[in-house]
Design a protein around this motif. Sequence first.
Motif, PDB file in Angstrom:
ATOM      1  N   ALA A  40       0.825  -1.204   0.000  1.00  0.00           N
ATOM      2  CA  ALA A  40       0.000   0.000   0.000  1.00  0.00           C
ATOM      3  C   ALA A  40       0.860   1.255   0.000  1.00  0.00           C
ATOM      4  O   ALA A  40       0.523   2.259  -0.650  1.00  0.00           O
ATOM      5  N   GLY A  41       1.970   1.222   0.726  1.00  0.00           N
ATOM      6  CA  GLY A  41       2.870   2.373   0.745  1.00  0.00           C
ATOM      7  C   GLY A  41       3.477   2.658  -0.613  1.00  0.00           C
ATOM      8  O   GLY A  41       3.556   3.816  -1.047  1.00  0.00           O
ATOM      9  N   ALA A  60       5.226  -2.924  -5.436  1.00  0.00           N
ATOM     10  CA  ALA A  60       3.871  -3.175  -4.936  1.00  0.00           C
ATOM     11  C   ALA A  60       3.328  -4.485  -5.493  1.00  0.00           C
ATOM     12  O   ALA A  60       2.760  -5.301  -4.759  1.00  0.00           O
ATOM     13  N   LEU A  61       3.511  -4.698  -6.790  1.00  0.00           N
ATOM     14  CA  LEU A  61       2.989  -5.901  -7.425  1.00  0.00           C
ATOM     15  C   LEU A  61       3.667  -7.148  -6.859  1.00  0.00           C
ATOM     16  O   LEU A  61       3.002  -8.157  -6.575  1.00  0.00           O
ATOM     17  N   GLU A  62       4.979  -7.087  -6.663  1.00  0.00           N
ATOM     18  CA  GLU A  62       5.684  -8.241  -6.099  1.00  0.00           C
ATOM     19  C   GLU A  62       5.167  -8.567  -4.703  1.00  0.00           C
ATOM     20  O   GLU A  62       4.900  -9.729  -4.373  1.00  0.00           O
ATOM     21  N   ARG A 121      -2.972   0.518   9.029  1.00  0.00           N
ATOM     22  CA  ARG A 121      -2.862   1.767   9.781  1.00  0.00           C
ATOM     23  C   ARG A 121      -1.600   1.795  10.619  1.00  0.00           C
ATOM     24  O   ARG A 121      -0.970   2.841  10.778  1.00  0.00           O
ATOM     25  N   ARG A 122      -1.197   0.628  11.125  1.00  0.00           N
ATOM     26  CA  ARG A 122      -0.062   0.576  12.022  1.00  0.00           C
ATOM     27  C   ARG A 122       1.270   0.529  11.302  1.00  0.00           C
ATOM     28  O   ARG A 122       2.258   1.118  11.744  1.00  0.00           O
ATOM     29  N   LEU A 123       1.302  -0.183  10.141  1.00  0.00           N
ATOM     30  CA  LEU A 123       2.574  -0.429   9.477  1.00  0.00           C
ATOM     31  C   LEU A 123       2.798   0.384   8.213  1.00  0.00           C
ATOM     32  O   LEU A 123       3.923   0.600   7.814  1.00  0.00           O
ATOM     33  N   ALA A 124       1.730   0.825   7.556  1.00  0.00           N
ATOM     34  CA  ALA A 124       1.893   1.439   6.242  1.00  0.00           C
ATOM     35  C   ALA A 124       1.788   2.941   6.289  1.00  0.00           C
ATOM     36  O   ALA A 124       1.221   3.564   5.412  1.00  0.00           O
ATOM     37  N   ARG A 125       2.363   3.548   7.323  1.00  0.00           N
ATOM     38  CA  ARG A 125       2.436   5.008   7.342  1.00  0.00           C
ATOM     39  C   ARG A 125       3.684   5.432   6.571  1.00  0.00           C
ATOM     40  O   ARG A 125       4.504   6.220   7.046  1.00  0.00           O
ATOM     41  N   ALA A 126       3.847   4.821   5.427  1.00  0.00           N
ATOM     42  CA  ALA A 126       5.076   5.014   4.668  1.00  0.00           C
ATOM     43  C   ALA A 126       4.959   6.235   3.777  1.00  0.00           C
ATOM     44  O   ALA A 126       3.927   6.480   3.171  1.00  0.00           O
TER      45      ALA A 126
END
Length: 228
Positions: free
Chosen positions: A84-85, A110-112, A215-220
């Motif tokens: 998602a990031g 992202a695709l991988e 929400r927790r991990l993808a604040r990239a």
Amino acid sequence: MHITCEDLDVEVLESTSGNEDQFGGRWGWFWHECHMPPRGPFGTPAEAVGDFAAWVSEHYDHAPSDATTDGPQSLARTFLANAAGFLVSAEAAVGANIQGEISIASCCYALELILKAYLLSRGRSDGWNEEHVRHDLTKAWREAVFLGLPGDDARIERFLKVASGAYARHELMELSRQRPTLLDEIDVVTAIRALHRDVESRMPGGVRILHRKVRRLARARPRYARGR
């Protein structure tokens, strides 16, 4: 790329001639948390992110509500969160009409991650993926379709024909020069976003836990010092 996760603050970056001393003279991609030595080198940013995801799963995935998502299922959800990031980065580039190596690479990463997340959710281990798929997007796609993922989006197929080989050979810069409007030509960012939603919906146990992990991990906020 900068990833913030609870009390962790992680940079995913590449060693260069200007900073190699920070990485013991080793060249490649690393992830670095300020309280730990850099981990690496890895061949691609996606591989570094995958190692970080595995580390997070091992050290942070102990909440009671996650009890049924240990192992490959938990890693699959983490891969989707990190994908998602990369999608946010690609969507921002296309929205600003800024295309090139980085935006194509973001789509590939992202695709991988999405395809490997699906394979993990269908019983393929991370070790199996590393041995049999590695960074071959076409092989990952065919394996996912074989295991039940719909393979009817021609946009994904067209993107793979053009980009899969270049991605595996680290030739995305040359590809971006040859096809500077590739993402617009194929509308691949939209296709990958749709694939992300599809795979998300197919995760065993529903998507509630995944949404919390996103929400927790993808604040990239992906940012690169330079392209490959």
